[in-house]
Design a protein around this motif. Sequence first.
Motif, PDB file in Angstrom:
ATOM      1  N   GLN A 151      -2.547   0.766  15.827  1.00 26.92           N
ATOM      2  CA  GLN A 151      -3.635   1.384  15.077  1.00 26.92           C
ATOM      3  C   GLN A 151      -4.957   0.667  15.306  1.00 26.92           C
ATOM      4  OE1 GLN A 151      -3.438   4.312  13.321  1.00 26.92           O
ATOM      5  NE2 GLN A 151      -1.420   4.345  14.297  1.00 26.92           N
ATOM      6  N   MET A 207       3.874   8.581  11.745  1.00 22.54           N
ATOM      7  CA  MET A 207       2.771   9.024  12.602  1.00 22.54           C
ATOM      8  C   MET A 207       3.173  10.171  13.517  1.00 22.54           C
ATOM      9  SD  MET A 207       0.111   7.308  11.812  1.00 22.54           S
ATOM     10  CE  MET A 207      -0.926   7.735  13.206  1.00 22.54           C
ATOM     11  N   ARG A 221      -5.761   2.686   1.877  1.00 19.16           N
ATOM     12  CA  ARG A 221      -4.686   3.641   2.167  1.00 19.16           C
ATOM     13  C   ARG A 221      -3.412   3.344   1.390  1.00 19.16           C
ATOM     14  NH1 ARG A 221      -3.824   6.934   6.231  1.00 19.16           N
ATOM     15  NH2 ARG A 221      -2.219   7.564   4.744  1.00 19.16           N
ATOM     16  N   THR A 245      -4.106  -1.613   5.976  1.00 15.79           N
ATOM     17  CA  THR A 245      -3.100  -1.396   4.933  1.00 15.79           C
ATOM     18  C   THR A 245      -1.725  -1.846   5.405  1.00 15.79           C
ATOM     19  OG1 THR A 245      -4.376   0.498   4.125  1.00 15.79           O
ATOM     20  CG2 THR A 245      -2.102   0.315   3.379  1.00 15.79           C
ATOM     21  N   GLY A 301       1.280   7.719   8.014  1.00 13.76           N
ATOM     22  CA  GLY A 301       1.626   6.497   7.316  1.00 13.76           C
ATOM     23  C   GLY A 301       2.473   5.562   8.143  1.00 13.76           C
ATOM     24  N   ALA A 302       3.051   4.581   7.467  1.00 12.76           N
ATOM     25  CA  ALA A 302       3.810   3.526   8.140  1.00 12.76           C
ATOM     26  C   ALA A 302       5.248   3.464   7.661  1.00 12.76           C
ATOM     27  CB  ALA A 302       3.129   2.184   7.919  1.00 12.76           C
ATOM     28  N   ARG A 312      -5.548   2.404   8.402  1.00 14.68           N
ATOM     29  CA  ARG A 312      -4.089   2.300   8.477  1.00 14.68           C
ATOM     30  C   ARG A 312      -3.670   0.890   8.905  1.00 14.68           C
ATOM     31  NH1 ARG A 312      -4.358   6.981  12.149  1.00 14.68           N
ATOM     32  NH2 ARG A 312      -4.595   8.893  10.921  1.00 14.68           N
ATOM     33  N   PHE A 355       0.950   7.169   2.780  1.00 13.56           N
ATOM     34  CA  PHE A 355       1.085   6.054   3.716  1.00 13.56           C
ATOM     35  C   PHE A 355       2.499   5.505   3.709  1.00 13.56           C
ATOM     36  CE2 PHE A 355       0.853   1.557   4.847  1.00 13.56           C
ATOM     37  CZ  PHE A 355       0.154   1.609   6.042  1.00 13.56           C
ATOM     38  N   TYR A 361      -9.850   6.930  11.625  1.00 12.83           N
ATOM     39  CA  TYR A 361      -8.926   6.704  10.507  1.00 12.83           C
ATOM     40  C   TYR A 361      -7.923   5.589  10.795  1.00 12.83           C
ATOM     41  CZ  TYR A 361     -10.693  11.348   9.348  1.00 12.83           C
ATOM     42  OH  TYR A 361     -11.505  12.418   9.066  1.00 12.83           O
TER      43      TYR A 361
END
Length: 349
Positions: free
Chosen positions: A308, A111, A101, A322, A122-123, A319, A106, A315
């Motif tokens: 996560q 989220m 990812r 990553t 993503g983060a 996440r 990301f 999925y």
Amino acid sequence: MTPDNIRSKKFPLVQNLLVAVAAIVVSAVVVLSTGIGNWVLVIVLAGVLYLVGLNFAAGRVEGKRAARNRMWQTAIYTACLLAVLPLASVVWTLISKGTSRLDGDFFGSSMANIGARDANGGAYHAIIGTLEQVGIATLIAVPLGVLGAIYLTEYGKGKFAGVIRFFVDVMTGIPSIVAGLFVLSFWVLIVSKWFNNGNPEYSGFAASLALTVLMLPTIVRSTEEMLRLVPGPLREGAFALGVPQWKTIVSVVLPTAAPGIVTGVMLAIARAAGETAPVLLVAGGLARINFDPFSGGQASLALYVYQQAADASKYAPARAWTAALTLVALVLILTIAAKLLARRNKLTR
């Protein structure tokens, strides 16, 4: 007498390899034929047999003293390899599973409004939260920790300094959730009401305070040890020139101990960046972006990984991996940058 005449015999490499092969064969036969274990036990038993066989075979060629030296040298190399293997395994796992990812989505999205069937998300919000929380905690903890260590090393005498060292040692071992509960009961439930119309408020700053509690003892103890390693003649030379004590500390002692101090600070930062429980207790862990650490909840990379990893979405694991890789890379970049800056002090130019 020439060097060739006084040189002792050396155990040949071929015989060394033969001893290793024989140890592996004997170990495999013993373990697999009896069914008492798998390949892990084969490797462990082979290592023991190899050391015993090496001591015996090398003793016939080099003598008992040289053989014992060779055996313990091999044991030290093996222990070093065993210590490095878990680290290499972690790094390989993070790289192999965390690159799936590594994309713009990301690092550029949060989220918010991401469901279990959405492959995106993503983060970005967690990265912002980690940088702000750890940054604020560092700005608070580093000056307090370094000044506390200077007091204990340069000024502290008697029972009061001993009491401070005792409590620093106690704080070193407290669980992170205890620090989170302390900030929750003190700052969130009491102090934050004064600034929020009587209502308690979760915030990234509260998480920073909890991380500060965790960082302080590490910084104090590591800085104190580094300051004690500074040679006494450096201080005495400065005093002989009439330099005040405070200026000696700033101009001589701290620059000399700077690389070690930076190492201790980075260890504290790495610990703070990886904490989950305090952020969960006092910051809440929002799924959306919040740039204001003093108002509203925030997420962090460590908390994002935890959330996560526990998510049922197919999925979510990608996440989580990553985000874990991003967190390790972020700490690594900060450590390298801090090391490079620490080298540019007055005494090492």
